[in-house]
Design an enzyme around this catalytic site. Structure first.
Site, short mmCIF file in Angstrom:
data_model
loop_
_atom_site.label_atom_id
_atom_site.label_comp_id
_atom_site.label_asym_id
_atom_site.label_seq_id
_atom_site.Cartn_x
_atom_site.Cartn_y
_atom_site.Cartn_z
N GLU A 257 11.70 -8.55 2.75
CA GLU A 257 12.75 -7.61 3.12
C GLU A 257 13.20 -7.97 4.53
O GLU A 257 12.42 -7.90 5.47
CB GLU A 257 12.23 -6.17 3.10
CG GLU A 257 13.29 -5.14 3.47
CD GLU A 257 12.70 -3.85 3.96
OE1 GLU A 257 13.14 -3.37 5.03
OE2 GLU A 257 11.82 -3.31 3.28
N CYS A 296 15.64 -0.34 8.58
CA CYS A 296 16.26 -1.46 7.87
C CYS A 296 17.36 -0.98 6.93
O CYS A 296 18.23 -1.76 6.54
CB CYS A 296 15.20 -2.24 7.09
SG CYS A 296 14.23 -1.23 5.97
#
Length: 525
Positions: A257, A296
């Site tokens: 990620e 994020c």
């Protein structure tokens, strides 16, 4: 010199050599603790995790392992107040922002405990239906998923020291795979404290949970073919992981990620004054300021019809002007600090780069800090930029500032909106704001190819939607392209990363036995 936190490896607490790396209060600038793993034998620690922790976990059923997760939840709840104190000191977050991390971790663990209990007393998972390989059905194929006989190495980011560990560890432990956690150094204290409490409670078998704090040097070298790695962080580090010998030559499975330029999109029907317009403004401000924009999944780009550009900029800026920034120990502060002074410097530099190509619609750096010394504190106010000139907007689609910074962009028609959003080259999440449900459905499908999650906000869900940036264990977390190409969570789909799929080809009598022991109704398999 402050306390040197021990690491838990090979079933025991071990202190690394040297003075260690200090962790600081990002508001006050005071040293809190130190971390080091210098001189520790990672190869022996990994072997212990595989041989002892893995074997003990695999001997349990899914339901029994779900019971272990429930036990961890009880331990974390019992120590919750102390975790908030650590987060305040080491991450500089308000209590509300700390709850996103700490309570989010507890909720995710509890959810996987409930799901795991439904899997019952089996040691493997079915994958699809049994299919015939012979005309008379006497010879068949049955796909199964069994826990990998390796370990799960988690290399986590600084922004979620609690949730970042447990959202990965929950499906790994439920799968029967031992965990080695490497938290980001700047905020490692909370991760280490949680692991210490769980270890002290004696819930897990020896070797099932390890934590190593400090340098990441040499972390990947001892990995073996059946190990897995899950990484959250920068695209640059992700590239180094993908090119490591353990991945290239030993085929260690990797989940990434990475950077993500997430979008919020106002559909054309949602004009200024409409409820959908107001919902966009509210969500943008929330995403820019929760955890000081250090998520994020935070909104980085805001797309609105060209006719709404000025009104949207004014509305968002007006709300941002009321955000108080500074020491979260002061009850009037709504937004605390960035994780470190180093992160503060990175955000300042990134914002300056964007400002050379965009207009400043709200300048958070001009506001005074509350109970915080600007020469010491890693605090920065929210900044809203506007890229109304298309030729100057290229950098906006390529540069993520990991802090309270977002850019407003106009679009001319639906095809233009899609084209601009896709300039982000793949993102974790996009959110849509509209009152037109038919158009919302079409838009969600149009964005699904380049996003891991599409979050649709219409007036009827105004009070109940979970938020653009909130990662729920029921939904997929990850994204294609620039976002890393990985997948986490998504209910029991997450267990697939920690299992190996194999086809059992056998006589009907054999596959009938497998069918008779398979858990029913396994989502995502």
């Amino acid at each position: 010199m402050s306390e040197l936190l021990p690491n838990h490896l090979a079933g025991r607490w071990q202190t690394g050599g040297g003075p260690g790396t200090p962790l600081f209060d990002p508001v006050l600038g005071t040293e809190l603790v130190r971390v080091s793993n210098a001189g520790l034998d990672l190869e022996a620690a990994y072997a212990y995790a595989r041989d002892e922790g893995g074997a003990a976990l695999r001997a349990l059923t899914y339901a029994q392992r779900a019971g272990l997760l429930s036990g961890i939840v009880d331990v974390l709840k019992a120590n919750r107040d102390r975790y908030f104190d650590i987060a305040l000191a080491n991450s500089g977050t308000t209590r509300q922002d700390s709850a996103v991390d700490i309570d989010g971790a507890i909720f995710t663990l509890g959810q996987y405990a409930r799901w795991g209990a439904s899997l019952g007393g089996t040691h493997w998972l079915p994958d699809g239906e049994t299919v015939p390989l012979a005309k008379d059905g006497a010879f068949r194929s049955r796909h199964v998923q069994v826990p990998t006989r390796g370990l799960a190495l988690f290399i986590n980011a600084f922004n979620f020291p609690a949730w970042g560990l447990w959202e990965k560890a929950a499906p790994a432990l439920l799968s029967g795979v031992p965990v080695v956690a490497k938290p980001a150094t700047a905020t490692a204290w909370l991760t280490q404290a949680m692991v210490a409490d769980v270890i002290a409670a004696g819930i897990l078998p020896a070797g099932a949970l390890s934590v190593v704090c400090g340098s990441a040097q040499g972390l990947l070298s001892p990995l073996q073919p059946f190990d897995v790695v899950s990484f959250t962080g920068s695209a640059e580090t992700a590239s180094a992981i993908r090119s490591h010998d353990a991945v290239v030559r030993r085929s260690v499975r990797v989940n990434i990620e990475a950077d993500s330029l997430n979008s919020a999109l106002l559909l054309p029907d949602a004009q200024p004054g409409s409820e959908a317009f107001d919902l966009l403004v509210r969500e943008v401000v929330r995403e820019m300021t929760v955890k000081s924009g250090q998520k994020c999944t935070a909104i980085r780009r805001i797309f609105v019809p060209a006719s709404c550009y000025a009104a949207a900029g004014e509305a968002i800026a007006a709300k941002l002007s009321r955000i108080t920034v500074g020491n979260p120990r002061n009850e009037t502060v709504r937004m605390g600090a960035l994780a470190s002074r180093q992160q503060w410097e990175s955000v300042r530099a990134g914002t300056a780069a964007l400002r050379r190509h965009a207009d400043v619609l709200h300048d958070g750096s001009a506001a005074p800090l509350v109970d915080a010394d600007p020469a010491v504190a890693a605090c920065v106010g929210p900044t809203l930029l506007g890229a109304g000139r298309r030729e100057a907007a290229c950098i906006v689609h390529d540069t993520e500032v990991f802090g309270p910074v977002a850019t407003l962009l106009p679009y001319d028609g639906w095809s233009d909106a899609l084209a601009q959003i896709r300039l982000g080259q793949g993102s974790l999440v996009a959110s849509l704001y509209t009152a037109d449900t038919a158009r919302a459905a079409d838009a969600a499908l149009a964005l699904a190819d380049s996003h891991g999650r599409v979050h649709v906000v219409t007036p009827e869900v105004a009070a109940v939607h979970t938020g653009h940036g909130n990662v729920m264990p029921m939904s997929l977390h990850g994204g294609p392209g620039r976002a890393g190409g990985g997948e986490e969570l998504g209910g029991l789909r997450a267990l697939g990363f920690y299992h190996r799929r194999a086809a059992v080809q056998a006589a009907a009598a054999v596959t009938d036995l497998l069918d008779g022991t398979a858990p029913e109704g396994v989502p995502g398999h």
